[in-house]
Design a protein around this motif. Sequence first.
Motif, PDB file in Angstrom:
ATOM      1  N   ALA A 251     -72.198  53.318-167.855  1.00  0.00           N
ATOM      2  CA  ALA A 251     -72.594  54.487-168.635  1.00  0.00           C
ATOM      3  C   ALA A 251     -72.555  54.209-170.131  1.00  0.00           C
ATOM      4  O   ALA A 251     -73.237  54.882-170.910  1.00  0.00           O
ATOM      5  CB  ALA A 251     -71.680  55.675-168.308  1.00  0.00           C
ATOM      6  N   VAL A 252     -71.791  53.210-170.542  1.00  0.00           N
ATOM      7  CA  VAL A 252     -71.681  52.852-171.956  1.00  0.00           C
ATOM      8  C   VAL A 252     -72.650  51.741-172.314  1.00  0.00           C
ATOM      9  O   VAL A 252     -73.290  51.763-173.367  1.00  0.00           O
ATOM     10  CB  VAL A 252     -70.231  52.436-172.292  1.00  0.00           C
ATOM     11  CG1 VAL A 252     -70.112  51.995-173.751  1.00  0.00           C
ATOM     12  CG2 VAL A 252     -69.276  53.578-171.994  1.00  0.00           C
ATOM     13  N   CYS A 253     -72.754  50.738-171.448  1.00  0.00           N
ATOM     14  CA  CYS A 253     -73.695  49.622-171.625  1.00  0.00           C
ATOM     15  C   CYS A 253     -74.388  49.404-170.290  1.00  0.00           C
ATOM     16  O   CYS A 253     -73.725  49.167-169.275  1.00  0.00           O
ATOM     17  CB  CYS A 253     -72.951  48.360-172.076  1.00  0.00           C
ATOM     18  SG  CYS A 253     -73.996  46.881-172.223  1.00  0.00           S
ATOM     19  N   GLY A 254     -75.717  49.494-170.280  1.00  0.00           N
ATOM     20  CA  GLY A 254     -76.460  49.591-169.038  1.00  0.00           C
ATOM     21  C   GLY A 254     -76.669  48.312-168.260  1.00  0.00           C
ATOM     22  O   GLY A 254     -77.434  48.312-167.296  1.00  0.00           O
ATOM     23  N   ALA A 260     -71.133  51.569-162.367  1.00  0.00           N
ATOM     24  CA  ALA A 260     -71.501  52.975-162.470  1.00  0.00           C
ATOM     25  C   ALA A 260     -70.262  53.835-162.211  1.00  0.00           C
ATOM     26  O   ALA A 260     -69.258  53.381-161.648  1.00  0.00           O
ATOM     27  CB  ALA A 260     -72.598  53.309-161.462  1.00  0.00           C
ATOM     28  N   ASP A 261     -70.341  55.103-162.597  1.00  0.00           N
ATOM     29  CA  ASP A 261     -69.183  55.985-162.432  1.00  0.00           C
ATOM     30  C   ASP A 261     -68.759  56.105-160.974  1.00  0.00           C
ATOM     31  O   ASP A 261     -67.557  56.165-160.666  1.00  0.00           O
ATOM     32  CB  ASP A 261     -69.489  57.364-163.012  1.00  0.00           C
ATOM     33  CG  ASP A 261     -69.527  57.364-164.533  1.00  0.00           C
ATOM     34  OD1 ASP A 261     -69.258  56.313-165.143  1.00  0.00           O
ATOM     35  OD2 ASP A 261     -69.839  58.429-165.109  1.00  0.00           O
ATOM     36  N   TRP A 262     -69.721  56.154-160.048  1.00  0.00           N
ATOM     37  CA  TRP A 262     -69.347  56.270-158.633  1.00  0.00           C
ATOM     38  C   TRP A 262     -68.586  55.038-158.170  1.00  0.00           C
ATOM     39  O   TRP A 262     -67.688  55.128-157.317  1.00  0.00           O
ATOM     40  CB  TRP A 262     -70.571  56.513-157.749  1.00  0.00           C
ATOM     41  CG  TRP A 262     -71.554  55.372-157.641  1.00  0.00           C
ATOM     42  CD1 TRP A 262     -72.666  55.166-158.388  1.00  0.00           C
ATOM     43  CD2 TRP A 262     -71.495  54.274-156.702  1.00  0.00           C
ATOM     44  NE1 TRP A 262     -73.313  54.013-157.991  1.00  0.00           N
ATOM     45  CE2 TRP A 262     -72.628  53.455-156.954  1.00  0.00           C
ATOM     46  CE3 TRP A 262     -70.619  53.918-155.675  1.00  0.00           C
ATOM     47  CZ2 TRP A 262     -72.885  52.290-156.229  1.00  0.00           C
ATOM     48  CZ3 TRP A 262     -70.874  52.758-154.942  1.00  0.00           C
ATOM     49  CH2 TRP A 262     -72.000  51.962-155.219  1.00  0.00           C
ATOM     50  N   VAL A 299     -63.352  51.712-172.813  1.00  0.00           N
ATOM     51  CA  VAL A 299     -62.010  52.125-172.410  1.00  0.00           C
ATOM     52  C   VAL A 299     -61.944  53.639-172.270  1.00  0.00           C
ATOM     53  O   VAL A 299     -61.451  54.172-171.254  1.00  0.00           O
ATOM     54  CB  VAL A 299     -60.963  51.623-173.424  1.00  0.00           C
ATOM     55  CG1 VAL A 299     -59.577  52.178-173.080  1.00  0.00           C
ATOM     56  CG2 VAL A 299     -60.936  50.098-173.455  1.00  0.00           C
ATOM     57  N   ASP A 300     -62.456  54.342-173.256  1.00  0.00           N
ATOM     58  CA  ASP A 300     -62.423  55.802-173.230  1.00  0.00           C
ATOM     59  C   ASP A 300     -63.164  56.342-172.011  1.00  0.00           C
ATOM     60  O   ASP A 300     -62.695  57.273-171.342  1.00  0.00           O
ATOM     61  CB  ASP A 300     -63.033  56.353-174.518  1.00  0.00           C
ATOM     62  CG  ASP A 300     -62.905  57.868-174.617  1.00  0.00           C
ATOM     63  OD1 ASP A 300     -61.764  58.363-174.679  1.00  0.00           O
ATOM     64  OD2 ASP A 300     -63.943  58.556-174.625  1.00  0.00           O
ATOM     65  N   HIS A 301     -64.314  55.747-171.690  1.00  0.00           N
ATOM     66  CA  HIS A 301     -65.092  56.242-170.566  1.00  0.00           C
ATOM     67  C   HIS A 301     -64.356  56.024-169.240  1.00  0.00           C
ATOM     68  O   HIS A 301     -64.342  56.924-168.383  1.00  0.00           O
ATOM     69  CB  HIS A 301     -66.464  55.569-170.513  1.00  0.00           C
ATOM     70  CG  HIS A 301     -67.333  56.132-169.437  1.00  0.00           C
ATOM     71  ND1 HIS A 301     -68.042  57.309-169.591  1.00  0.00           N
ATOM     72  CD2 HIS A 301     -67.578  55.712-168.162  1.00  0.00           C
ATOM     73  CE1 HIS A 301     -68.693  57.575-168.473  1.00  0.00           C
ATOM     74  NE2 HIS A 301     -68.427  56.629-167.594  1.00  0.00           N
ATOM     75  N   GLY A 307     -58.911  58.041-164.986  1.00  0.00           N
ATOM     76  CA  GLY A 307     -57.523  58.062-165.422  1.00  0.00           C
ATOM     77  C   GLY A 307     -57.052  56.724-165.941  1.00  0.00           C
ATOM     78  O   GLY A 307     -57.823  55.782-166.121  1.00  0.00           O
ATOM     79  N   GLU A 308     -55.741  56.608-166.141  1.00  0.00           N
ATOM     80  CA  GLU A 308     -55.175  55.477-166.887  1.00  0.00           C
ATOM     81  C   GLU A 308     -54.553  54.396-166.015  1.00  0.00           C
ATOM     82  O   GLU A 308     -53.960  53.452-166.547  1.00  0.00           O
ATOM     83  CB  GLU A 308     -54.120  55.990-167.862  1.00  0.00           C
ATOM     84  CG  GLU A 308     -52.937  56.684-167.208  1.00  0.00           C
ATOM     85  CD  GLU A 308     -52.016  57.351-168.224  1.00  0.00           C
ATOM     86  OE1 GLU A 308     -50.785  57.209-168.063  1.00  0.00           O
ATOM     87  OE2 GLU A 308     -52.532  58.002-169.143  1.00  0.00           O
ATOM     88  N   ASP A 309     -54.695  54.493-164.690  1.00  0.00           N
ATOM     89  CA  ASP A 309     -54.000  53.560-163.812  1.00  0.00           C
ATOM     90  C   ASP A 309     -54.893  52.478-163.212  1.00  0.00           C
ATOM     91  O   ASP A 309     -54.422  51.709-162.365  1.00  0.00           O
ATOM     92  CB  ASP A 309     -53.329  54.328-162.665  1.00  0.00           C
ATOM     93  CG  ASP A 309     -52.252  55.279-163.158  1.00  0.00           C
ATOM     94  OD1 ASP A 309     -51.496  54.875-164.064  1.00  0.00           O
ATOM     95  OD2 ASP A 309     -52.169  56.412-162.655  1.00  0.00           O
TER      96      ASP A 309
END
Length: 374
Positions: A251-254, A260-262, A299-301, A307-309
Amino acid sequence: MGLFMTLEEASAEEAALLRVGALPEAAQREKAEGRLRVFDLHCDTLDRLAFHGDPTVPGGFAEHDAAVPRHRMATLADNDAHISLARTAGFAWCQCFAAFIPDEVRGDAAWSLFERVRRVWERELGRCSGSLSAVRTMAEVGTVHAAGKTAGMLTVEGASFLEDDGSAEGRLDALADAGVRMLTLTWNGRNAIGSGHATTDGLTAFGRAMVRGLERRGIAVDVSHLNDAGFKDVCDAAARPFAASHSNARAVCGHPRNLADWQLRELAAHGGIAGLNFCRDFLSDAHADPAPDDVLRHVDHVLETVGEDMLALGSDYDGCDVPSWLDPCDRVGDLHALLARQFGSAVADKIFFENARAFFARLEEGGRSDAPVR
């Protein structure tokens, strides 16, 4: 006694505990105090050493390093690669050292390349025994760090030596015996297991069997380089946690090598891990030399998505061009400081070490994470 205890400096009781990996974790952390802990899921340094000056091996290592004198690419101790033990010495560092097997080489020829890299690994463990130790378990990582050394895990990138000809089970056993802890199923193209991101096929029936074979031997399945169809097939076939050792957020760099998010959510649901890749092409579509903000966006995405784990480091050092501010490896301290300022030191520590340690601990236990997926 200095800050870091060696076996020679330890008491008899502590030395015995160190040798068997039984020093309590709190004590291990105390012995490594003062050094930033780093756990990197992927680099290609061994191949740069093994294939230097040999143009017969596909992959471009000889061409890339043609101007580098042989003596500057001869050992892990000190070299002109991204990673050397001289540079990791200031950290409590665990490095996954990959044996990269090019798509163009299959079967016995591919196995010969793996053996060639493995021999370099064994040679360097002997040469550098005062600063490097091989590890297979997370207890051993703590022991090695307490002794002031870099911990090294052997991995494989590209399994084109596994073919449906009766040899695969024996080679899986040989990988386990050699201490291999993770295996990337494909590189960019096809092999007998499945298809990389440059193709469209999923896993073969043989590939599904190899996923189960790897899991039985406690070797982590690595889905970096797989295409989306193959990733889905691993999700269906896997019973244990699996990894994307060096892949960023699509999502940030294609770039199709990114997730992908999924896919991020599936990894998290399976107790898996994703390693933040420093490759310039996977960090930014727009910037030839990605800036810190380009890394922060990935990282943010990932943090927002799962989450962070789950996020770790998967630098791809010595396998790609990395941002100038992260070259060579001892500059990762700047990245930790950046992440700590942006997301807090606890999250930075998870990305740099704790999440990867927890992933391999889950793999040892045969379980999945109970962490919620957002």
